[in-house]
Design a protein around this motif. Structure first.
Motif, short mmCIF file in Angstrom:
data_model
loop_
_atom_site.label_atom_id
_atom_site.label_comp_id
_atom_site.label_asym_id
_atom_site.label_seq_id
_atom_site.Cartn_x
_atom_site.Cartn_y
_atom_site.Cartn_z
N GLU A 186 0.84 -1.19 0.00
CA GLU A 186 0.00 0.00 0.00
C GLU A 186 0.88 1.25 0.00
O GLU A 186 2.07 1.20 0.33
N SER A 187 0.27 2.38 -0.31
CA SER A 187 0.98 3.65 -0.24
C SER A 187 1.41 3.94 1.18
O SER A 187 0.68 3.66 2.13
N SER A 188 2.61 4.50 1.34
CA SER A 188 3.15 4.98 2.62
C SER A 188 3.58 3.86 3.56
O SER A 188 3.95 4.14 4.71
N VAL A 189 3.58 2.62 3.11
CA VAL A 189 4.05 1.53 3.95
C VAL A 189 5.57 1.41 3.88
O VAL A 189 6.21 0.92 4.81
N GLY A 190 6.17 1.87 2.77
CA GLY A 190 7.63 1.88 2.67
C GLY A 190 8.21 1.07 1.54
O GLY A 190 9.39 0.72 1.58
N LYS A 191 7.44 0.79 0.48
CA LYS A 191 7.98 -0.07 -0.59
C LYS A 191 9.12 0.60 -1.34
O LYS A 191 10.10 -0.05 -1.70
N THR A 192 9.03 1.94 -1.56
CA THR A 192 10.13 2.62 -2.25
C THR A 192 11.37 2.65 -1.38
O THR A 192 12.49 2.41 -1.86
N ALA A 193 11.20 2.91 -0.08
CA ALA A 193 12.34 2.91 0.84
C ALA A 193 13.00 1.54 0.88
O ALA A 193 14.24 1.43 0.86
N LEU A 194 12.19 0.47 0.93
CA LEU A 194 12.75 -0.88 0.94
C LEU A 194 13.46 -1.16 -0.37
O LEU A 194 14.56 -1.75 -0.38
N ALA A 195 12.87 -0.76 -1.50
CA ALA A 195 13.50 -1.00 -2.80
C ALA A 195 14.84 -0.27 -2.92
O ALA A 195 15.82 -0.83 -3.43
N ASP A 223 18.38 11.51 -0.83
CA ASP A 223 18.14 11.89 0.57
C ASP A 223 17.71 10.67 1.37
O ASP A 223 18.16 10.45 2.50
N ARG A 224 16.82 9.84 0.79
CA ARG A 224 16.36 8.64 1.49
C ARG A 224 17.50 7.64 1.67
O ARG A 224 17.65 7.03 2.74
N VAL A 225 18.29 7.46 0.63
CA VAL A 225 19.40 6.51 0.71
C VAL A 225 20.41 6.97 1.75
O VAL A 225 20.94 6.18 2.55
N SER A 226 20.74 8.28 1.77
CA SER A 226 21.71 8.80 2.73
C SER A 226 21.20 8.69 4.16
O SER A 226 21.97 8.39 5.08
N ALA A 227 19.91 8.95 4.36
CA ALA A 227 19.35 8.81 5.70
C ALA A 227 19.53 7.38 6.20
O ALA A 227 19.88 7.15 7.37
N ASN A 228 19.31 6.41 5.30
CA ASN A 228 19.47 5.00 5.64
C ASN A 228 20.93 4.66 5.87
O ASN A 228 21.30 4.09 6.91
N ALA A 229 21.80 4.99 4.92
CA ALA A 229 23.18 4.53 4.94
C ALA A 229 24.04 5.27 5.96
O ALA A 229 24.92 4.66 6.59
N ALA A 230 23.80 6.57 6.14
CA ALA A 230 24.64 7.37 7.03
C ALA A 230 24.04 7.53 8.42
O ALA A 230 24.63 8.20 9.27
N ARG A 236 16.46 16.10 8.98
CA ARG A 236 17.68 16.90 9.09
C ARG A 236 18.30 17.16 7.73
O ARG A 236 18.79 18.25 7.45
N ILE A 237 18.29 16.12 6.90
CA ILE A 237 18.85 16.28 5.55
C ILE A 237 18.00 17.23 4.72
O ILE A 237 18.51 18.13 4.05
N LYS A 238 16.68 17.04 4.76
CA LYS A 238 15.77 17.86 3.96
C LYS A 238 15.92 19.34 4.31
O LYS A 238 15.91 20.20 3.42
N HIS A 239 16.03 19.65 5.60
CA HIS A 239 16.08 21.05 6.04
C HIS A 239 17.49 21.57 6.23
O HIS A 239 17.69 22.68 6.73
N LYS A 240 18.48 20.75 5.85
CA LYS A 240 19.90 21.14 5.94
C LYS A 240 20.30 21.52 7.36
O LYS A 240 21.06 22.47 7.57
N ARG A 241 19.80 20.77 8.33
CA ARG A 241 20.15 21.02 9.72
C ARG A 241 21.09 19.91 10.21
O ARG A 241 20.73 19.06 11.03
N LEU A 242 22.27 19.90 9.65
CA LEU A 242 23.24 18.86 9.94
C LEU A 242 24.36 19.40 10.83
O LEU A 242 24.91 20.48 10.56
N ASP A 243 24.69 18.65 11.88
CA ASP A 243 25.87 19.03 12.66
C ASP A 243 27.11 18.41 12.02
O ASP A 243 27.02 17.69 11.02
N ARG A 244 28.25 18.67 12.61
CA ARG A 244 29.51 18.21 12.03
C ARG A 244 29.54 16.68 11.92
O ARG A 244 30.00 16.12 10.92
#
Length: 461
Positions: A186-195, A223-230, A236-244
């Protein structure tokens, strides 16, 4: 010394005349009259093909009789040019290659004369189809297959199954190159994120991966891949609120895995032919398509469109040897009065049952608690041609777009889940038994073959 096109075509005909009993069927399977560029040799091959289809003897006399007396000298020349039929397969390959090259050159000339880009694009897509055509249909005897199996079993190299990045999923689902897999949710369950997570994992393990996104642009995807991998919150990534430290982790991902062969294609409006062309050009070994209902098709009606798309994707995967994972929307079953419903099944794939028929495996991502999008997901393997169906629990962290395997849990929630699953399994078994009973009752009283009356009357079938 290279063999000329004429000599190769003549050698095919010569081999056919030398040993028609053993070679006629093999050669007719590989070649067609259009593969012969020389008109006289094409006419001879056409005559030989007609004899073969009529199950008549092929020899110089019968061939001359079918083609005409004017071909007597040519038949003699063909036999003189072919002292042996031992190399017939090589001759066939040369003829087929030359025919395909001539077709591609013809397309190139048409492209040069095009006045519109769309016309040129359609011609180039046709050319990609020519490149994907198989050389011939391969047929193996039982003995050959057993010999091949023994060779494989004694080869110390591990089998080349797709590594999904989840050990449990690797155990349940063994997918070879050139397979078609469907992932539905279904929509919003996370199939794109899983893929995206699976695509990155497959690429890290050495495959060339293309991710065809028909609705998400490359910025949102990375952005999604970086949130997962890093391990950085997506917000934080979307709004550019990243610390060092967060920024350093993203740089670390770039340094460690920036060179993996993972490419994202913004493919909105693409057809299967265009996906095929890009896949060939970029030499992908595995592709993900997000999602199949958005692929462009000329068919009328959404169900017919998805049916055609499914057939074409399956054919593409098989012909190119490219593992194809197509994401799909679903139409979830109705909820009961308590707001509950059964888990998803392959029959719930939206628009067409063809997807479930064509796929070697169907994966369905569902919620363990339908009223809580923060609950663990259950990944259901509802179809698995090379193994049993199964289920596995996945924790989903939306802020990181990350899935992790969760071993079966214990407690009241687990017990309730098991009871629901067992009830659904019982209901499914009861439905199957009812269907079988209906089938048995439908044939009760029908006459079987040996019970038909023999009274000389004409039967109505």
């Amino acid at each position: 010394m290279a063999v000329s096109a004429y000599d190769a075509q003549a050698a095919v005909l010569g081999s056919l005349l030398i040993d028609p009993e053993h070679l006629a069927g093999e050669i007719m399977q590989r070649l067609r009259p259009d593969d012969f560029s020389d008109s006289s040799l094409r006419s001879l091959f056409t005559a030989a093909r007609e004899l073969w289809l009529d199950q008549k003897t092929i020899d110089p006399v019968t061939l001359q009789d079918r083609a005409g007396a004017a071909y007597r000298d040519l038949i003699a020349e063909v036999l003189q040019l072919t002292p042996t039929a031992a190399n017939w397969e090589s001759y066939c390959a040369i003829v087929k290659n030359n025919a395909r090259l001539a077709q591609l050159r013809g397309v190139a000339l048409q492209v040069l004369n095009c006045e519109k880009a769309d016309e040129a694009r359609d011609l180039l897509l046709d050319a990609q189809g020519l490149l994907a055509q198989r050389e011939s249909i391969r047929i193996f005897s039982y003995r050959d297959m057993l010999n091949g199996q023994l060779d494989r079993l004694q080869d110390p190299a591990p089998p080349d199954f797709l590594d999904w990045g989840f050990e449990k999923l690797n155990e349940l689902l063994t997918i070879k190159q050139g397979r078609f897999v469907v992932l539905g949710a279904e929509s919003s369950v996370g199939k794109t994120a899983l893929a995206l997570q699976l695509a990155r994992g497959v690429a890290i393990r050495g495959k060339r991966v293309g991710f065809f996104s028909l609705e998400t642009d490359h910025d949102d995807s990375i952005d999604r891949v970086s949130a997962n991998a890093a391990d950085v919150a997506l917000g934080r990534i979307k709004h550019k609120r990243l610390d060092r430290d967060m920024f350093g982790r993203i740089i670390g991902e770039f340094k460690k895995h920036g060179e993996i062969s993972l490419e994202l294609i913004e493919a909105a409006g693409c057809s299967v032919d265009e996906i095929r062309a890009i896949t060939l050009a970029r030499r992908y070994e595995v592709i993900f398509i997000d999602y199949v209902q958005l692929i462009s098709s000329r068919e009328q009606g959404s169900s017919e469109q998805v049916r055609r798309i499914s057939i074409d994707l399956h054919a593409m995967a098989t012909q190119l040897g490219v593992t194809t994972i197509g994401l799909s929307q679903v139409t979830p079953p109705e909820k009961d009065k308590k707001g509950q419903r059964r888990l998803l099944r392959k029959e719930d794939l939206r628009e067409s049952k063809q997807l479930g028929n064509d796929a070697e495996a169907v994966l369905l991502l569902d919620l363990t608690d339908l009223n809580n999008y923060g609950s663990p997901r259950v990944l259901i393997i509802d179809k698995n041609k090379d193994g049993p169906p199964g289920r596995m629990l996945l924790n989903f962290e939306p802020s990181r777009m990350r899935f992790t395997y969760q071993p079966p849990f214990e407690g009241p929630e687990a017990e309730a889940a098991r009871e629901r699953n067992e009830k659904m399994d019982r209901n499914r078994a009861e439905r199957r038994e009812k269907d079988a009973a209906k089938a048995r009752s439908a044939i009760d009283g029908q006459a079987v073959f040996e019970d038909l009356p023999d009274d000389g009357e004409v039967l109505p079938f």
